[in-house]
Scaffold this motif. Sequence first.
Motif, PDB file in Angstrom:
ATOM      1  N   PHE A  52       9.251   7.249  -3.429  1.00  0.00           N
ATOM      2  CA  PHE A  52       9.453   5.921  -2.845  1.00  0.00           C
ATOM      3  C   PHE A  52       9.433   5.990  -1.325  1.00  0.00           C
ATOM      4  N   VAL A  53       9.974   7.055  -0.762  1.00  0.00           N
ATOM      5  CA  VAL A  53       9.941   7.254   0.690  1.00  0.00           C
ATOM      6  C   VAL A  53       8.497   7.248   1.186  1.00  0.00           C
ATOM      7  N   VAL A  54       7.632   7.972   0.497  1.00  0.00           N
ATOM      8  CA  VAL A  54       6.230   8.089   0.921  1.00  0.00           C
ATOM      9  C   VAL A  54       5.498   6.757   0.767  1.00  0.00           C
ATOM     10  N   VAL A  55       5.695   6.091  -0.373  1.00  0.00           N
ATOM     11  CA  VAL A  55       4.988   4.830  -0.621  1.00  0.00           C
ATOM     12  C   VAL A  55       5.367   3.777   0.418  1.00  0.00           C
ATOM     13  N   LEU A  56       6.653   3.655   0.725  1.00  0.00           N
ATOM     14  CA  LEU A  56       7.091   2.660   1.708  1.00  0.00           C
ATOM     15  C   LEU A  56       6.562   2.987   3.101  1.00  0.00           C
ATOM     16  N   ALA A  57       6.555   4.272   3.465  1.00  0.00           N
ATOM     17  CA  ALA A  57       6.031   4.664   4.775  1.00  0.00           C
ATOM     18  C   ALA A  57       4.539   4.359   4.882  1.00  0.00           C
ATOM     19  N   LEU A  58       3.788   4.625   3.833  1.00  0.00           N
ATOM     20  CA  LEU A  58       2.352   4.333   3.847  1.00  0.00           C
ATOM     21  C   LEU A  58       2.094   2.833   3.949  1.00  0.00           C
ATOM     22  N   CYS A  59       2.937   2.020   3.295  1.00  0.00           N
ATOM     23  CA  CYS A  59       2.815   0.561   3.449  1.00  0.00           C
ATOM     24  C   CYS A  59       3.011   0.158   4.902  1.00  0.00           C
ATOM     25  N   GLY A  60       4.011   0.760   5.566  1.00  0.00           N
ATOM     26  CA  GLY A  60       4.265   0.441   6.965  1.00  0.00           C
ATOM     27  C   GLY A  60       3.137   0.862   7.875  1.00  0.00           C
ATOM     28  N   ILE A  61       2.599   2.053   7.652  1.00  0.00           N
ATOM     29  CA  ILE A  61       1.482   2.536   8.486  1.00  0.00           C
ATOM     30  C   ILE A  61       0.284   1.604   8.334  1.00  0.00           C
ATOM     31  N   ALA A  62      -0.028   1.199   7.096  1.00  0.00           N
ATOM     32  CA  ALA A  62      -1.142   0.277   6.871  1.00  0.00           C
ATOM     33  C   ALA A  62      -0.861  -1.081   7.519  1.00  0.00           C
ATOM     34  N   GLY A  63       0.382  -1.564   7.408  1.00  0.00           N
ATOM     35  CA  GLY A  63       0.724  -2.869   7.965  1.00  0.00           C
ATOM     36  C   GLY A  63       0.635  -2.895   9.482  1.00  0.00           C
ATOM     37  N   TYR A  64       1.191  -1.888  10.144  1.00  0.00           N
ATOM     38  CA  TYR A  64       1.153  -1.859  11.613  1.00  0.00           C
ATOM     39  C   TYR A  64      -0.264  -1.630  12.123  1.00  0.00           C
ATOM     40  N   THR A  65      -1.059  -0.847  11.396  1.00  0.00           N
ATOM     41  CA  THR A  65      -2.464  -0.654  11.786  1.00  0.00           C
ATOM     42  C   THR A  65      -3.222  -1.968  11.674  1.00  0.00           C
ATOM     43  N   GLY A  66      -2.997  -2.699  10.595  1.00  0.00           N
ATOM     44  CA  GLY A  66      -3.643  -3.999  10.445  1.00  0.00           C
ATOM     45  C   GLY A  66      -3.237  -4.975  11.530  1.00  0.00           C
ATOM     46  N   GLY A 105       1.087   1.236  17.509  1.00  0.00           N
ATOM     47  CA  GLY A 105       0.810   2.637  17.199  1.00  0.00           C
ATOM     48  C   GLY A 105       2.081   3.475  17.221  1.00  0.00           C
ATOM     49  N   PHE A 106       2.968   3.155  18.158  1.00  0.00           N
ATOM     50  CA  PHE A 106       4.258   3.843  18.241  1.00  0.00           C
ATOM     51  C   PHE A 106       5.078   3.609  16.973  1.00  0.00           C
ATOM     52  N   LEU A 107       5.117   2.352  16.502  1.00  0.00           N
ATOM     53  CA  LEU A 107       5.873   2.048  15.283  1.00  0.00           C
ATOM     54  C   LEU A 107       5.263   2.737  14.065  1.00  0.00           C
ATOM     55  N   ALA A 108       3.928   2.781  14.007  1.00  0.00           N
ATOM     56  CA  ALA A 108       3.273   3.476  12.900  1.00  0.00           C
ATOM     57  C   ALA A 108       3.553   4.972  12.956  1.00  0.00           C
ATOM     58  N   LEU A 109       3.560   5.527  14.164  1.00  0.00           N
ATOM     59  CA  LEU A 109       3.801   6.966  14.326  1.00  0.00           C
ATOM     60  C   LEU A 109       5.227   7.334  13.914  1.00  0.00           C
ATOM     61  N   LEU A 110       6.189   6.448  14.172  1.00  0.00           N
ATOM     62  CA  LEU A 110       7.579   6.723  13.794  1.00  0.00           C
ATOM     63  C   LEU A 110       7.742   6.903  12.291  1.00  0.00           C
ATOM     64  N   LEU A 111       6.829   6.324  11.522  1.00  0.00           N
ATOM     65  CA  LEU A 111       6.949   6.419  10.069  1.00  0.00           C
ATOM     66  C   LEU A 111       6.651   7.818   9.551  1.00  0.00           C
ATOM     67  N   ILE A 112       6.003   8.645  10.363  1.00  0.00           N
ATOM     68  CA  ILE A 112       5.727  10.024   9.929  1.00  0.00           C
ATOM     69  C   ILE A 112       7.011  10.851   9.915  1.00  0.00           C
ATOM     70  N   PRO A 113       7.801  10.908  11.021  1.00  0.00           N
ATOM     71  CA  PRO A 113       9.095  11.600  10.909  1.00  0.00           C
ATOM     72  C   PRO A 113      10.047  10.916   9.938  1.00  0.00           C
ATOM     73  N   GLN A 114       9.950   9.573   9.809  1.00  0.00           N
ATOM     74  CA  GLN A 114      10.785   8.893   8.822  1.00  0.00           C
ATOM     75  C   GLN A 114      10.461   9.401   7.417  1.00  0.00           C
ATOM     76  N   MET A 115       9.174   9.608   7.152  1.00  0.00           N
ATOM     77  CA  MET A 115       8.768  10.142   5.860  1.00  0.00           C
ATOM     78  C   MET A 115       9.303  11.560   5.667  1.00  0.00           C
ATOM     79  N   ALA A 116       9.236  12.372   6.717  1.00  0.00           N
ATOM     80  CA  ALA A 116       9.672  13.768   6.628  1.00  0.00           C
ATOM     81  C   ALA A 116      11.165  13.870   6.331  1.00  0.00           C
ATOM     82  N   VAL A 117      11.986  13.155   7.095  1.00  0.00           N
ATOM     83  CA  VAL A 117      13.434  13.240   6.869  1.00  0.00           C
ATOM     84  C   VAL A 117      13.816  12.526   5.571  1.00  0.00           C
TER      85      VAL A 117
END
Length: 416
Positions: free
Chosen positions: A299-313, A390-402
């Motif tokens: 669930f952590v990964v799926v939600l982070a990927l949704c955020g990355i796609a949303g902020y990129t869009g 881009g900054f908000l999308a990038l934050l989702l990578i460490p969010q996914m890791a932790v």
Amino acid sequence: MSTAAETTTTPTIAPAAGPAHPVRRHLGWLLAVAVAVAALNLRPVVTSLGPLLDQVRVDLHMSGTVAGLLTAVPSLCFALFGLAAPALSRRFGPTVVVTAGMAAIALGVLARSFSGGTAVFLLLTAVALAGVAVSNVLIPVVIKRYFPDRVGPMIGLYSMALSVGTAAAAAATVPLTKALGGNWREGLGSWGLLAVAGLLVWLVTLFLRRDRSGKAEAPAAAAKLPILRSRTAWALAVFLGLQATSAYATMGWLPTIYQDAGVSAGSSGGLLALVMVISVPASFILPNLAVRRGDQGLFVVVLALCGIAGYTGLAFAAGTVSWLWACLVGLSMCAFPLALTMIGLRARTPGGVAQLSAFAQSLGYLISIPGPILVGTIYQATGQWYLPLGFLALLLIPQMAVGLRAGQARHIEDEA
């Protein structure tokens, strides 16, 4: 071990020998209602103020600096007052403290609408936020203690009601204020009536509880853990902090992002409401799904990927299929109910949940304070939204890791 039949019957509070007394069964339902009503009151303190802030500033002769400070006060109060919640819970019991929190919210919200100056307004807002802070920390403890076999459904109910309260206050405050004559005092003060209703429900619950004394609840939180040694606790705190950074930045800046892309002011407000509304059903479903798995990493990964796609869009096509980016960002913000669920699962006892909740939420809110400010600074420096988003999308990578670390099936008692 509970049987399947036992896990689907009427909720009961506190283990008891023999069949549940009818009063106890009804009290279980009352406590579930109390949790939902409390959750409805935990965000209008903040989200009802934003739409009326210009009126409040003019009427109270509030400077721009002080008005800006108001946006940082909630996170600061959540962090500072949240730290006191476990000690208060050990002394008085979690339900007593949450009831006091409801009283503080009612007092602060009602009284600030009569304030005649900036200092009093800030003080009374802080009183209300103190009540929110201790309730934020201790409602998961109440759920763990009285609904140990229903952590997922109860966290889902709590999260859904939290989302409803957030969206309702943001969307209804201005129309409500107009209906009451156009004065901000009546508009803000009306949310205090909801807090009074919540307080009454908690007072009735407290009166009817069999273990009304604080002493009966104290053993659940008596053992103080060296929580700083727990990697899971640190991972949850950082996960909450990064999630809150994205959430507050999104709620603060999303209408401007859409308007800069050519979307009308009215439509941009509707899209912000969509972000919050989409999280209402998701906030109920997600904890129920997450609690069925030992590891919540998927669930952590799926939600982070949704955020990355949303902020990129939003960065490249905010004016096109605008609703899609709002839905994706709204889904990514469901990391908060997921974090609450993990708090309930990562400790064995209500006392452990109290300490983990206080540590993770307090540190998390402190971590989130600079984020929305930094997003605004980058936007002001560049005049465009590519880098901030881009900054908000990038934050989702460490969010996914932790989040992957926090989602592992471990207990802080073993680590601490």
